[in-house]
Design a protein around this motif. Structure first.
Motif, PDB file in Angstrom:
ATOM      1  N   ARG A  33      61.673   7.460  35.185  1.00 36.39           N
ATOM      2  CA  ARG A  33      61.059   7.507  33.855  1.00 36.39           C
ATOM      3  C   ARG A  33      59.542   7.368  33.965  1.00 36.39           C
ATOM      4  NH1 ARG A  33      62.423   2.872  29.475  1.00 36.39           N
ATOM      5  NH2 ARG A  33      61.348   1.651  31.095  1.00 36.39           N
ATOM      6  N   LYS A  35      57.686   8.078  36.603  1.00 35.90           N
ATOM      7  CA  LYS A  35      57.171   9.291  37.238  1.00 35.90           C
ATOM      8  C   LYS A  35      57.022  10.416  36.221  1.00 35.90           C
ATOM      9  CE  LYS A  35      58.484  12.722  40.753  1.00 35.90           C
ATOM     10  NZ  LYS A  35      59.483  13.079  41.796  1.00 35.90           N
ATOM     11  N   SER A  36      58.026  10.594  35.380  1.00 36.78           N
ATOM     12  CA  SER A  36      57.976  11.635  34.360  1.00 36.78           C
ATOM     13  C   SER A  36      56.842  11.387  33.377  1.00 36.78           C
ATOM     14  CB  SER A  36      59.317  11.692  33.621  1.00 36.78           C
ATOM     15  OG  SER A  36      59.277  12.637  32.569  1.00 36.78           O
ATOM     16  N   PHE A  37      56.658  10.120  32.991  1.00 36.52           N
ATOM     17  CA  PHE A  37      55.610   9.781  32.027  1.00 36.52           C
ATOM     18  C   PHE A  37      54.230  10.096  32.583  1.00 36.52           C
ATOM     19  CE2 PHE A  37      52.476   6.645  30.517  1.00 36.52           C
ATOM     20  CZ  PHE A  37      52.468   6.947  29.163  1.00 36.52           C
ATOM     21  N   TYR A  38      53.941   9.605  33.770  1.00 39.32           N
ATOM     22  CA  TYR A  38      52.592   9.758  34.307  1.00 39.32           C
ATOM     23  C   TYR A  38      52.277  11.201  34.693  1.00 39.32           C
ATOM     24  CZ  TYR A  38      51.827   4.754  34.128  1.00 39.32           C
ATOM     25  OH  TYR A  38      51.649   3.457  33.683  1.00 39.32           O
ATOM     26  N   THR A  39      53.228  11.919  35.237  1.00 44.25           N
ATOM     27  CA  THR A  39      52.955  13.319  35.561  1.00 44.25           C
ATOM     28  C   THR A  39      52.804  14.161  34.294  1.00 44.25           C
ATOM     29  OG1 THR A  39      55.331  13.745  35.854  1.00 44.25           O
ATOM     30  CG2 THR A  39      54.041  13.231  37.831  1.00 44.25           C
ATOM     31  N   SER A  40      53.489  13.770  33.211  1.00 51.84           N
ATOM     32  CA  SER A  40      53.335  14.500  31.955  1.00 51.84           C
ATOM     33  C   SER A  40      51.932  14.333  31.370  1.00 51.84           C
ATOM     34  CB  SER A  40      54.379  14.037  30.932  1.00 51.84           C
ATOM     35  OG  SER A  40      54.086  12.746  30.418  1.00 51.84           O
ATOM     36  N   LEU A  41      51.236  13.249  31.768  1.00 50.83           N
ATOM     37  CA  LEU A  41      49.860  13.054  31.322  1.00 50.83           C
ATOM     38  C   LEU A  41      48.877  13.929  32.093  1.00 50.83           C
ATOM     39  CD1 LEU A  41      49.629   9.154  30.931  1.00 50.83           C
ATOM     40  CD2 LEU A  41      50.284  10.869  29.220  1.00 50.83           C
ATOM     41  N   GLY A  42      49.382  14.608  33.113  1.00 50.04           N
ATOM     42  CA  GLY A  42      48.513  15.450  33.927  1.00 50.04           C
ATOM     43  C   GLY A  42      48.055  14.773  35.203  1.00 50.04           C
ATOM     44  N   ARG A 103      49.885  14.980  25.107  1.00 48.63           N
ATOM     45  CA  ARG A 103      50.789  14.987  26.256  1.00 48.63           C
ATOM     46  C   ARG A 103      51.841  13.892  26.183  1.00 48.63           C
ATOM     47  NH1 ARG A 103      46.210  16.313  30.948  1.00 48.63           N
ATOM     48  NH2 ARG A 103      45.884  18.475  30.303  1.00 48.63           N
ATOM     49  N   GLY A 104      51.919  13.218  25.050  1.00 47.83           N
ATOM     50  CA  GLY A 104      53.010  12.283  24.829  1.00 47.83           C
ATOM     51  C   GLY A 104      52.676  10.815  24.889  1.00 47.83           C
ATOM     52  N   ASP A 145      52.551   2.515  29.110  1.00 48.17           N
ATOM     53  CA  ASP A 145      53.621   3.336  29.672  1.00 48.17           C
ATOM     54  C   ASP A 145      54.957   2.845  29.122  1.00 48.17           C
ATOM     55  OD1 ASP A 145      54.446   1.111  31.165  1.00 48.17           O
ATOM     56  OD2 ASP A 145      53.787   1.908  33.083  1.00 48.17           O
TER      57      ASP A 145
END
Length: 222
Positions: A33, A35-42, A103-104, A145
């Motif tokens: 979760r 990993k998905s959050f931080y990579t979704s931020l770019g 980006r969420g 996060d």
């Protein structure tokens, strides 16, 4: 505000050693979760490595940052969500706020502190909007996060004296340099106005001097 002046240096010194902050470790409860959050931020994914007995290390890096972030399984004994006050420096607080929100990230509003020095703990003494004079270091926004680890954006456009050695001035991304060039172009336009509107043939030297001194916190050319 009291600024610590840098200690005198000498080329004869042999005890100097650079100690650059490379990585911070944050505690999370769900690695995928996070990993998905931080990579979704770019943020760039640098590594995702697993070992024995459930050991796992994930490293991500915010755009333009020389320091990375690590989380995973069995990498820290800290409670998930206990990392607070993690700062991300940006050159345009409103643009960065809008980008992360798109980006969420669940962003706070842009704010400044009532005391005008730094921000207080939590949401104490937050005033809405960027700093009234848009002074460097004075405008913030925050987000967390999924575990509650707390991040703050801080707008910095000109460094205080002693923060960066003029010999070590760098720009970490094309966007960072572009923002600096916009500021120096505006300042140089005022410089030419003060000189009767005459074209300044030495503008490259003026630009270079301004860019170095702005980042090093030195007196800017006029």
């Amino acid at each position: 505000m009291v600024i610590q002046e840098p200690a005198p240096t000498s080329s004869a010194r042999t005890d100097h050693i650079d100690t650059k902050l490379e990585v911070i470790v944050i505690p999370v409860s769900d690695v995928d979760r996070a990993k998905s959050f931080y990579t979704s931020l770019g943020w760039r994914l640098d590594a995702d490595v697993s070992g024995k007995d459930g050991f796992r290390v994930v490293q991500v890096t915010p755009p333009g940052s020389p320091c990375s972030v690590i989380f995973g399984s069995n990498v820290t004994a800290a409670a998930p969500g206990s990392a607070q006050g993690l700062h991300l420096v940006v050159t345009d607080i409103e643009m960065a706020h809008a980008t992360l929100a798109s980006r969420g990230a669940e962003m706070s509003g842009v704010f400044h502190d009532a005391g005008g020095i730094f921000h207080h703990k939590g949401v104490d003494q937050r005033l809405p909007g960027p700093h009234p004079s848009r002074s460097s270091y004075g405008s913030f926004a925050s987000f967390s996060d999924p575990d509650g680890n707390g991040w703050l954006l801080q707008e910095v456009t000109a460094r205080l004296p002693g923060r960066i050695d003029a010999n070590g001035v760098t720009f970490t991304s094309a966007a960072d340099l572009a923002e600096a060039l916009r500021r120096v172009a505006s300042a140089h336009g005022e410089h030419e106005k003060r000189n009767g509107g005459k074209h300044d043939d030495a503008w490259p030297e003026w630009y270079a001097d301004y860019l170095v001194k702005e980042q090093a916190g030195q007196t800017l050319p006029t």
